[in-house]
Design an enzyme around this catalytic site. Structure first.
Site, PDB file in Angstrom:
ATOM      1  N   THR A 213       0.793  -1.226   0.000  1.00  0.00           N
ATOM      2  CA  THR A 213       0.000   0.000   0.000  1.00  0.00           C
ATOM      3  C   THR A 213       0.830   1.284   0.000  1.00  0.00           C
ATOM      4  OG1 THR A 213      -0.124  -0.050   2.418  1.00  0.00           O
ATOM      5  CG2 THR A 213      -1.895  -1.147   1.206  1.00  0.00           C
ATOM      6  N   SER A 215       2.902   2.472   2.330  1.00  0.00           N
ATOM      7  CA  SER A 215       2.594   3.047   3.642  1.00  0.00           C
ATOM      8  C   SER A 215       3.589   4.143   4.036  1.00  0.00           C
ATOM      9  CB  SER A 215       2.624   1.909   4.663  1.00  0.00           C
ATOM     10  OG  SER A 215       2.634   2.375   5.974  1.00  0.00           O
ATOM     11  N   GLU A 264      -0.855  -3.717  -4.231  1.00  0.00           N
ATOM     12  CA  GLU A 264      -2.093  -4.045  -3.504  1.00  0.00           C
ATOM     13  C   GLU A 264      -2.589  -5.470  -3.718  1.00  0.00           C
ATOM     14  OE1 GLU A 264      -5.099  -0.983  -3.388  1.00  0.00           O
ATOM     15  OE2 GLU A 264      -3.655   0.546  -4.009  1.00  0.00           O
ATOM     16  N   GLY A 265      -1.673  -6.391  -3.994  1.00  0.00           N
ATOM     17  CA  GLY A 265      -2.054  -7.791  -4.138  1.00  0.00           C
ATOM     18  C   GLY A 265      -2.684  -8.149  -5.455  1.00  0.00           C
ATOM     19  N   GLY A 268       0.329 -10.267  -7.345  1.00  0.00           N
ATOM     20  CA  GLY A 268       0.844 -11.461  -6.688  1.00  0.00           C
ATOM     21  C   GLY A 268       0.958 -11.223  -5.197  1.00  0.00           C
ATOM     22  N   ILE A 269       1.580 -12.183  -4.517  1.00  0.00           N
ATOM     23  CA  ILE A 269       1.738 -12.145  -3.068  1.00  0.00           C
ATOM     24  C   ILE A 269       3.171 -11.741  -2.730  1.00  0.00           C
ATOM     25  CG2 ILE A 269       1.544 -13.432  -0.914  1.00  0.00           C
ATOM     26  CD1 ILE A 269      -1.087 -13.399  -2.312  1.00  0.00           C
ATOM     27  N   ARG A 408     -12.420   6.384  17.784  1.00  0.00           N
ATOM     28  CA  ARG A 408     -13.360   6.288  16.670  1.00  0.00           C
ATOM     29  C   ARG A 408     -14.476   5.282  16.957  1.00  0.00           C
ATOM     30  NH1 ARG A 408     -12.014   4.137  10.585  1.00  0.00           N
ATOM     31  NH2 ARG A 408     -11.230   2.424  11.846  1.00  0.00           N
ATOM     32  N   TYR A 469      -3.596  15.735   5.842  1.00  0.00           N
ATOM     33  CA  TYR A 469      -4.355  14.620   6.412  1.00  0.00           C
ATOM     34  C   TYR A 469      -5.569  15.188   7.141  1.00  0.00           C
ATOM     35  CZ  TYR A 469      -5.024  10.062   8.680  1.00  0.00           C
ATOM     36  OH  TYR A 469      -5.514   8.854   9.088  1.00  0.00           O
TER      37      TYR A 469
END
Length: 548
Positions: A213, A215, A264-265, A268-269, A408, A469
């Site tokens: 992702t 990150s 993001e998959g 593949g892995i 949250r 953000y």
């Protein structure tokens, strides 16, 4: 400690509002909501899932590959792997509207097992959803099943969590991708090193998820995002494994590594990665600096970065987030509380609150270097009207930096729509983009009949620009909670792209951002990605419906 299947983090932990008496009145004033249960938490048994579709023969073949103890079709495992941690995920749980779940959850322990499962899935048209910690907030692990598929398998990589190599000379470490953040960092710390990657999800997310992702961690201004830390990686695809070379740099054509990071998959892995690591810092220091206004804080940060200073953490809250932070402050007793009240009174007299912007500045490394960075950053801040509040403010944020997501869950219970979104842009465009996106969110929430409270901070800073953000709150529109959220999300995303921000700085694409991917990359760019997917995943089994 058990982890919440229905929300964030550990079951036994709640955000300690009992020590923060100013927050609930603040919430009541801004949103006209009360701390009363509106959306209760159901039990797992109350949520009905569609029955598993995989045949006994397929399940038996999977069992032979990974072992009978490493495959599950239990209600709880299927339910807890059916969603991530987005607002809409958590609302669907509260409404008992979990319409899809993986047919089986599989826990491979070796790459050979993953390859065999991908072969089986390609042969029988079974969707494969990679799963690390499940902390995605954009629908990245949703079990989407296109027409013609016979079922879906969630591949949970938690068993693939070993340190494979640590090279102290090169300062690199190779880990299997299923290792979780705390375990990875503990392993490095015991050998005198750190990765320096601490996203908000650190305690519950995996290395493979970070890479998949793109990150960013809370210390990314100093250490970089995850893509800056990856030297090489290995990805098992339906047509074979891809390895990128472990070299510091290469000119061997376009970077395959960069194509795989953030995939993001869908290709593949990710099974392992070699990472750039750093010696444990001799000193870690955090302090708070308050500015009379958000623009003055922005200019101070820009000057710090463009002068070559690299504090680990830079987090500048706008006036709305600053006010919320003061409302959330912990009230103590005795001399400490008296001192805090005197400081707040002083800040009001000086015009810093309300309307000021709070900067959390963190530096770490060799003691001498930390002192230099802090001294120079504080000097620049003072030039732009900043007032150094000292270490107590910074250390308070640092202690509680992983706690806020727990709040949250309570807000959702009380009928509050609460979510975050992020983007990034260049410095010369940042103030304009900040205002236009904030205005779009406020307008969209108010159009649903609710008061709006929208706040923002700047973090993940670069010499060229920074990330914005946003956190937004409103009253839930009962019976139309998800429709309300989509109305706000669409308005915010359109404002971001119209204002020349990126679709996502670190939350990735998943399902939620997919409709706008072509606006960012263009038709030709998306076709390039689609062509690569078709080559590596000819049957389309890898995390269908995400990214593309």
């Amino acid at each position: 400690m058990p982890i919440r299947w229905w929300g964030w983090g550990y079951e036994e932990i709640r955000y300690p509002l009992d020590k923060r008496p100013y927050f609930l009145p603040f919430l009541q004033d801004k949103l006209e909501v009360k701390a009363q249960p509106i959306l209760p938490i159901p039990s797992p048994e109350e949520i009905e899932l569609p029955p598993p579709r995989l045949t006994p023969e397929i399940l038996e073949k999977i069992s032979r590959i990974v072992g009978g103890n490493n495959i599950s079709i239990s209600h709880y495992e299927r339910l807890s792997h059916a969603f991530g941690k987005s607002y809409t995920d958590l609302i669907r749980i509260r409404l008992k509207q979990v319409d899809a779940a993986p047919d089986a959850v599989v826990f491979p322990g070796e790459e050979e097992e993953i390859s065999a499962i991908l072969d089986l899935a390609s042969l029988h048209r079974i969707a494969i959803i990679p799963f690390g910690g499940g902390t995605t907030v954009v629908g990245g692990v949703a079990p989407v099943l296109p027409e013609g598929f016979s079922g879906s398998i969630c591949l949970d990589l938690r068993r693939m969590n070993r340190l494979l190599n640590l090279d102290e000379i090169s300062r690199t470490a190779t880990f299997e991708a299923g290792i979780m953040g705390p375990e990875l960092e503990k392993t490095l710390n015991e050998r005198g090193f750190t990765l320096g990657h601490f996203p908000q999800s650190f305690e519950f997310s995996s290395l493979g998820g970070w890479i998949a992702t793109r990150s960013a961690g809370q210390k990314s201004t100093g250490y970089g995002k995850i893509e800056d830390m990856v030297i090489s990686l290995r990805v098992v695809t339906p047509v074979g494994a891809l390895d990128t070379p472990s070299v510091p740099a290469s000119a061997s054509g376009p970077s395959l590594k960069e194509l795989l990071i953030g995939s993001e998959g869908v290709l593949g892995i990710i099974t392992r990665a070699t990472l750039r690591i750093h010696p444990l810092p001799e000193r870690i220091e955090h302090l708070g600096i308050i500015f009379p206004s958000f623009p003055e804080g922005i200019e101070a940060i820009r000057e710090m970065l463009q002068k070559g200073l690299r504090p680990a953490t830079v987090r500048l809250s706008d006036p709305f987030e600053t006010d919320a932070s003061f409302a959330l402050r912990e009230v103590s007793h005795g001399i400490k509380e008296t001192a805090t009240r005197l400081v707040l009174s002083y800040l009001r007299k000086r015009g810093f609150i309300p309307g000021g912007s709070l900067l959390i500045l963190g530096a770490e490394g060799e003691e001498k270097e930390v002192k230099r960075v802090v001294k120079e950053c504080v000097s620049i801040a003072k030039k732009h009207g900043g007032l150094n509040l000292g270490r107590s403010v910074g250390e308070s944020w640092y202690r509680e930096r992983f706690l806020l997501p727990y709040l949250r869950d309570d807000l959702i219970t009380w009928g509050v729509m609460v979510d975050t979104l992020e983007t990034a842009t260049l410095w010369n465009n940042l103030p304009k983009l900040y205002n236009s996106v904030r205005e779009a969110i406020v307008k969209a929430i108010e159009e649903t009949g609710s008061p709006a409270y929208v706040m923002c901070h700047i973090s993940h800073c670069y010499p060229e620009g920074a990330s914005l953000y946003y956190t937004f709150l409103g009253r839930q529109l009962w019976g139309r909670e998800i429709e309300q959220w989509w109305h706000v999300k669409r308005a915010a995303t359109e404002a971001i792209l119209a204002g020349k921000g990126t679709l996502s700085h670190h939350h990735s694409v998943g399902l939620d951002h997919k409709p706008w991917l072509e606006k960012e990359h263009g038709k030709a760019g998306v076709e390039v990605l689609r062509t690569v997917k078709n080559l590596l995943d000819p049957c389309g089994i890898m995390n269908p419906g995400k990214l593309l």
